[in-house]
Design a protein around this motif. Structure first.
Motif, PDB file in Angstrom:
ATOM      1  N   GLY A 115     -12.898  57.933 -35.269  1.00  0.00           N
ATOM      2  CA  GLY A 115     -14.679  56.843 -35.770  1.00  0.00           C
ATOM      3  C   GLY A 115     -14.630  57.285 -37.477  1.00  0.00           C
ATOM      4  N   LYS A 116     -14.350  58.710 -37.209  1.00  0.00           N
ATOM      5  CA  LYS A 116     -14.552  58.846 -38.751  1.00  0.00           C
ATOM      6  C   LYS A 116     -13.848  58.260 -39.603  1.00  0.00           C
ATOM      7  CE  LYS A 116     -16.896  62.943 -36.809  1.00  0.00           C
ATOM      8  NZ  LYS A 116     -18.214  64.107 -36.803  1.00  0.00           N
ATOM      9  N   VAL A 117     -14.221  58.280 -40.934  1.00  0.00           N
ATOM     10  CA  VAL A 117     -13.565  57.787 -42.109  1.00  0.00           C
ATOM     11  C   VAL A 117     -13.501  59.014 -43.519  1.00  0.00           C
ATOM     12  CG1 VAL A 117     -13.225  56.234 -44.083  1.00  0.00           C
ATOM     13  CG2 VAL A 117     -14.338  55.614 -41.359  1.00  0.00           C
ATOM     14  N   ILE A 118     -12.439  59.217 -43.993  1.00  0.00           N
ATOM     15  CA  ILE A 118     -12.070  60.218 -45.218  1.00  0.00           C
ATOM     16  C   ILE A 118     -12.532  59.914 -46.536  1.00  0.00           C
ATOM     17  CG2 ILE A 118     -10.201  61.854 -46.118  1.00  0.00           C
ATOM     18  CD1 ILE A 118      -9.790  62.447 -43.678  1.00  0.00           C
ATOM     19  N   HIS A 119     -13.855  59.516 -47.006  1.00  0.00           N
ATOM     20  CA  HIS A 119     -13.768  58.609 -48.011  1.00  0.00           C
ATOM     21  C   HIS A 119     -13.580  59.406 -49.288  1.00  0.00           C
ATOM     22  CE1 HIS A 119     -16.162  55.377 -49.858  1.00  0.00           C
ATOM     23  NE2 HIS A 119     -16.297  56.766 -51.048  1.00  0.00           N
TER      24      HIS A 119
ATOM     25  N   ARG B 138     -12.010  64.174 -55.004  1.00  0.00           N
ATOM     26  CA  ARG B 138     -13.712  64.622 -53.803  1.00  0.00           C
ATOM     27  C   ARG B 138     -12.775  64.277 -52.839  1.00  0.00           C
ATOM     28  NH1 ARG B 138     -16.138  69.839 -55.384  1.00  0.00           N
ATOM     29  NH2 ARG B 138     -16.186  69.558 -57.512  1.00  0.00           N
ATOM     30  N   SER B 139     -13.442  64.723 -51.338  1.00  0.00           N
ATOM     31  CA  SER B 139     -13.022  63.522 -50.308  1.00  0.00           C
ATOM     32  C   SER B 139     -15.011  63.854 -49.928  1.00  0.00           C
ATOM     33  CB  SER B 139     -12.277  63.427 -49.888  1.00  0.00           C
ATOM     34  OG  SER B 139     -12.057  65.361 -48.989  1.00  0.00           O
ATOM     35  N   ALA B 140     -14.981  63.480 -48.819  1.00  0.00           N
ATOM     36  CA  ALA B 140     -15.541  63.030 -47.509  1.00  0.00           C
ATOM     37  C   ALA B 140     -15.612  62.609 -46.522  1.00  0.00           C
ATOM     38  CB  ALA B 140     -16.978  62.795 -48.552  1.00  0.00           C
ATOM     39  N   GLU B 141     -15.972  63.279 -45.782  1.00  0.00           N
ATOM     40  CA  GLU B 141     -16.102  62.843 -44.002  1.00  0.00           C
ATOM     41  C   GLU B 141     -17.231  62.490 -43.409  1.00  0.00           C
ATOM     42  OE1 GLU B 141     -14.989  64.459 -40.009  1.00  0.00           O
ATOM     43  OE2 GLU B 141     -13.224  64.903 -41.566  1.00  0.00           O
ATOM     44  N   LYS B 142     -16.954  61.229 -43.337  1.00  0.00           N
ATOM     45  CA  LYS B 142     -18.329  60.266 -42.709  1.00  0.00           C
ATOM     46  C   LYS B 142     -18.071  59.851 -42.070  1.00  0.00           C
ATOM     47  CE  LYS B 142     -19.416  59.194 -47.939  1.00  0.00           C
ATOM     48  NZ  LYS B 142     -19.778  58.536 -49.021  1.00  0.00           N
ATOM     49  N   GLU B 143     -18.872  58.714 -41.148  1.00  0.00           N
ATOM     50  CA  GLU B 143     -19.114  58.318 -40.092  1.00  0.00           C
ATOM     51  C   GLU B 143     -18.820  56.860 -40.463  1.00  0.00           C
ATOM     52  OE1 GLU B 143     -19.295  58.971 -36.337  1.00  0.00           O
ATOM     53  OE2 GLU B 143     -20.126  61.131 -37.238  1.00  0.00           O
ATOM     54  N   LEU B 144     -18.209  56.201 -39.649  1.00  0.00           N
ATOM     55  CA  LEU B 144     -17.612  54.863 -39.864  1.00  0.00           C
ATOM     56  C   LEU B 144     -19.043  53.512 -39.765  1.00  0.00           C
ATOM     57  CD1 LEU B 144     -15.764  52.561 -40.157  1.00  0.00           C
ATOM     58  CD2 LEU B 144     -16.077  52.083 -37.241  1.00  0.00           C
ATOM     59  N   ALA B 145     -20.435  54.007 -39.218  1.00  0.00           N
ATOM     60  CA  ALA B 145     -21.306  53.275 -39.746  1.00  0.00           C
ATOM     61  C   ALA B 145     -22.005  53.345 -41.027  1.00  0.00           C
ATOM     62  CB  ALA B 145     -22.306  53.553 -39.031  1.00  0.00           C
ATOM     63  N   GLU B 146     -21.715  54.704 -41.702  1.00  0.00           N
ATOM     64  CA  GLU B 146     -22.678  54.605 -43.045  1.00  0.00           C
ATOM     65  C   GLU B 146     -22.218  53.835 -44.472  1.00  0.00           C
ATOM     66  OE1 GLU B 146     -22.146  58.503 -44.216  1.00  0.00           O
ATOM     67  OE2 GLU B 146     -22.670  59.677 -42.139  1.00  0.00           O
ATOM     68  N   LEU B 147     -20.691  53.912 -44.007  1.00  0.00           N
ATOM     69  CA  LEU B 147     -18.987  52.720 -44.713  1.00  0.00           C
ATOM     70  C   LEU B 147     -19.380  51.295 -44.063  1.00  0.00           C
ATOM     71  CD1 LEU B 147     -16.983  55.721 -44.896  1.00  0.00           C
ATOM     72  CD2 LEU B 147     -19.111  55.196 -46.400  1.00  0.00           C
TER      73      LEU B 147
ATOM     74  N   ILE C  96     -17.419  48.142 -46.593  1.00  0.00           N
ATOM     75  CA  ILE C  96     -15.648  48.093 -45.936  1.00  0.00           C
ATOM     76  C   ILE C  96     -15.459  47.370 -45.265  1.00  0.00           C
ATOM     77  CG2 ILE C  96     -15.381  51.074 -46.617  1.00  0.00           C
ATOM     78  CD1 ILE C  96     -15.686  51.058 -43.470  1.00  0.00           C
ATOM     79  N   ILE C  97     -16.454  46.571 -45.235  1.00  0.00           N
ATOM     80  CA  ILE C  97     -15.712  45.447 -43.722  1.00  0.00           C
ATOM     81  C   ILE C  97     -14.921  44.720 -44.012  1.00  0.00           C
ATOM     82  CG2 ILE C  97     -17.665  43.659 -44.717  1.00  0.00           C
ATOM     83  CD1 ILE C  97     -17.724  44.715 -41.471  1.00  0.00           C
ATOM     84  N   ASN C  98     -14.562  44.796 -45.514  1.00  0.00           N
ATOM     85  CA  ASN C  98     -13.455  43.227 -45.378  1.00  0.00           C
ATOM     86  C   ASN C  98     -11.579  44.376 -45.754  1.00  0.00           C
ATOM     87  OD1 ASN C  98     -13.698  45.090 -48.334  1.00  0.00           O
ATOM     88  ND2 ASN C  98     -13.401  43.343 -49.539  1.00  0.00           N
ATOM     89  N   GLN C  99     -12.055  45.729 -45.552  1.00  0.00           N
ATOM     90  CA  GLN C  99     -10.667  46.878 -45.514  1.00  0.00           C
ATOM     91  C   GLN C  99     -10.674  47.336 -44.064  1.00  0.00           C
ATOM     92  OE1 GLN C  99     -11.970  50.497 -47.389  1.00  0.00           O
ATOM     93  NE2 GLN C  99     -12.552  49.393 -49.530  1.00  0.00           N
ATOM     94  N   LEU C 100     -11.080  46.640 -42.620  1.00  0.00           N
ATOM     95  CA  LEU C 100     -10.917  46.653 -41.539  1.00  0.00           C
ATOM     96  C   LEU C 100      -9.328  46.435 -41.130  1.00  0.00           C
ATOM     97  CD1 LEU C 100     -14.469  47.013 -40.106  1.00  0.00           C
ATOM     98  CD2 LEU C 100     -13.411  48.738 -40.740  1.00  0.00           C
TER      99      LEU C 100
ATOM    100  N   LEU D 299     -19.261  50.439 -31.304  1.00  0.00           N
ATOM    101  CA  LEU D 299     -19.549  51.369 -31.680  1.00  0.00           C
ATOM    102  C   LEU D 299     -20.846  50.518 -32.034  1.00  0.00           C
ATOM    103  CD1 LEU D 299     -20.876  53.800 -33.981  1.00  0.00           C
ATOM    104  CD2 LEU D 299     -20.332  52.210 -36.066  1.00  0.00           C
ATOM    105  N   ALA D 300     -20.634  49.317 -32.101  1.00  0.00           N
ATOM    106  CA  ALA D 300     -21.775  48.311 -32.075  1.00  0.00           C
ATOM    107  C   ALA D 300     -21.894  48.017 -30.652  1.00  0.00           C
ATOM    108  CB  ALA D 300     -21.387  46.679 -32.148  1.00  0.00           C
ATOM    109  N   GLU D 301     -21.618  47.800 -29.192  1.00  0.00           N
ATOM    110  CA  GLU D 301     -21.466  48.112 -28.281  1.00  0.00           C
ATOM    111  C   GLU D 301     -22.808  49.373 -27.786  1.00  0.00           C
ATOM    112  OE1 GLU D 301     -18.185  47.663 -26.403  1.00  0.00           O
ATOM    113  OE2 GLU D 301     -18.053  45.528 -26.495  1.00  0.00           O
ATOM    114  N   SER D 302     -22.254  50.077 -28.413  1.00  0.00           N
ATOM    115  CA  SER D 302     -22.975  51.559 -28.069  1.00  0.00           C
ATOM    116  C   SER D 302     -24.293  51.116 -28.230  1.00  0.00           C
ATOM    117  CB  SER D 302     -21.910  53.473 -28.452  1.00  0.00           C
ATOM    118  OG  SER D 302     -21.826  53.179 -29.458  1.00  0.00           O
TER     119      SER D 302
END
Length: 163
Positions: A64-68, A88-97, A101-105, A116-119
């Protein structure tokens, strides 16, 4: 020989064998780009071409994490099915992005997003239920009007005084 002179000579570093001049510091080369050279040589063998105009790259992981990557240098060799991403990369939570990124999923990431939404909704529900339960325990419901209770309290006080 003087102790100060001896200490000064010991502090100097001798690089090399007998007869070489003493140097105060070892010179270190600025770049050790051996790995970069090997990588660029391997990419040249694959005929990798740069792709201009890439603003960001997101790699979705199973947990569930994203390398950005923000403003990376991207090169590709479609014939070899090879992509090289530099930056440079950063590992972020999906909720942050999510907003960006909704159109990239894809389908897998959409499933992770639903989880994630249910939790998140479950956590919100628990917090609201706990807050409502805490409020009910602290504040009793109003059964009578205040005026009736005040009249009854005064009547009880008069009975105690007369007794």
């Amino acid at each position: 020989m003087n102790a100060e002179k001896l200490a000064k000579l010991q502090a100097q570093v001798r690089i090399g064998g007998k007869g070489t001049p003493r140097r105060k510091a070892k010179k270190v080369s600025g770049k050790s780009s051996g790995d970069d050279r090997k990588l660029s040589a391997a990419l040249q063998k694959l005929n990798v071409q740069p792709i201009p105009g890439v603003d960001e790259v997101n790699m979705f992981k199973d947990d569930g994490k994203v390398i950005h990557f923000s403003h990376p240098r991207v090169s590709a060799a479609p014939s070899a099915n090879t992509f090289a991403i530099h930056g440079r990369s950063a590992e972020k939570e999906l909720a942050e992005l999510i907003p960006n990124i909704i159109n990239q999923l894809g389908p897998d990431s959409m499933a992770a997003l639903k989880k994630l939404a249910e939790s998140f909704q479950a956590a919100q529900g628990e917090n609201a239920g706990a807050a409502a339960g805490a409020d009910d325990d602290e504040i009793p419901d109003l059964v009578e009007s205040f005026e009736k209770a005040d009249v009854e309290d005064k009547a009880e006080e008069k009975k105690e005084e007369s007794a």
